[in-house]
Design an enzyme around this catalytic site. Structure first.
Site, PDB file in Angstrom:
ATOM      1  N   VAL A   1      -4.054   2.576  -0.586  1.00 23.56           N
ATOM      2  CA  VAL A   1      -4.381   1.753  -1.760  1.00 23.56           C
ATOM      3  C   VAL A   1      -3.082   1.149  -2.302  1.00 23.56           C
ATOM      4  CG1 VAL A   1      -6.432   3.103  -2.359  1.00 23.56           C
ATOM      5  CG2 VAL A   1      -4.228   3.697  -3.378  1.00 23.56           C
TER       6      VAL A   1
ATOM      7  N   LEU B   1       0.826  -1.214   0.000  1.00 24.31           N
ATOM      8  CA  LEU B   1       0.000   0.000   0.000  1.00 24.31           C
ATOM      9  C   LEU B   1       0.856   1.258   0.000  1.00 24.31           C
ATOM     10  CD1 LEU B   1      -2.639  -1.042   2.692  1.00 24.31           C
ATOM     11  CD2 LEU B   1      -2.696  -1.452   0.224  1.00 24.31           C
ATOM     12  N   ASP B   2       0.297   2.336  -0.537  1.00 24.04           N
ATOM     13  CA  ASP B   2       0.960   3.629  -0.465  1.00 24.04           C
ATOM     14  C   ASP B   2       0.398   4.422   0.714  1.00 24.04           C
ATOM     15  OD1 ASP B   2      -1.508   4.622  -1.303  1.00 24.04           O
ATOM     16  OD2 ASP B   2      -0.844   5.043  -3.350  1.00 24.04           O
ATOM     17  N   GLN B   3       0.760   5.679   0.816  1.00 28.01           N
ATOM     18  CA  GLN B   3       0.330   6.502   1.947  1.00 28.01           C
ATOM     19  C   GLN B   3      -1.166   6.791   1.941  1.00 28.01           C
ATOM     20  OE1 GLN B   3       2.209   7.557  -0.597  1.00 28.01           O
ATOM     21  NE2 GLN B   3       1.932   9.733  -1.030  1.00 28.01           N
TER      22      GLN B   3
END
EC number: 3.1.2.-
Length: 190
Positions: free
Chosen positions: A70, A65-67
């Site tokens: 997602v 996941l990113d920040q």
């Protein structure tokens, strides 16, 4: 011959020098880029053609996941690679054995269209198939769908190039080509 150096050099950090011949890459307008049309390298008459997808079910892991919570866009290329490798393995082509032989099957192009995000814990299916071939290239289609409702997540197209031990494109070996032909000619009843 050399450009002027900016900053000061220290014993721990030497100055970087650029040659005058160094230039920023030119931008090419999209309309001038040639599009590819896969050649019909294999005779596929009478078989199921290139419509058969290989499916691999996966689950999103937290570290992907990113920040924003997602799946990071770069991770989708890994999902596509996993789907391709599983597909190739299912027809008898092991990418690790190809690498150990000194050759390589490398992606030269990968185009992805993001349709919807995946989040932590989501289950999804990667679908991969061959969409065309040429003497040294294999064209792949990839699709990712969220489970269980089959929501479209990603569409991707990739071109894999067969390389020799000097990383130069070469013809796909006949032993590998025969595996593609065998798979693509299977009857729908099998």
């Amino acid at each position: 011959m050399f450009l002027q150096v900016t900053g000061t050099a220290t014993p721990a950090m030497p100055a970087v020098v650029f040659l005058n011949s160094w230039r920023r890459p030119l931008s090419i307008p999209l309309r001038s880029v040639k599009t590819f049309k896969p050649l019909a390298f294999f005779d596929l008459k009478g078989g199921k053609g290139m419509s058969e997808f290989h499916e691999v079910e996966l689950k999103v892991r937290d570290y992907e996941l990113d920040q924003f919570g997602v799946v990071n866009n770069a991770v989708y290329a890994n999902y596509c690679q996993h789907g391709r490798h599983e597909f190739l393995e299912s027809i008898g082509i092991n990418c690790d054995e190809v690498a150990r032989s000194g050759e390589a099957l490398a992606i030269s192009e990968l185009t992805m269209k993001f349709l919807s995000p995946l989040r932590s814990g989501d289950k999804f299916v990667v679908k991969a198939r061959i969409s065309g071939t040429s003497a040294a290239r294999i064209y792949f289609d990839h699709f990712i769908f969220k489970l269980p409702n089959q929501e479209p997540i990603l569409e991707a197209k990739g071109i894999a190039v067969w390389l020799d031990n000097k990383y130069r494109p070469v013809r796909i070996p006949s032993s590998i080509r025969s595996k593609f032909v065998h798979f693509l000619r299977q009857d729908d009843a099998v």
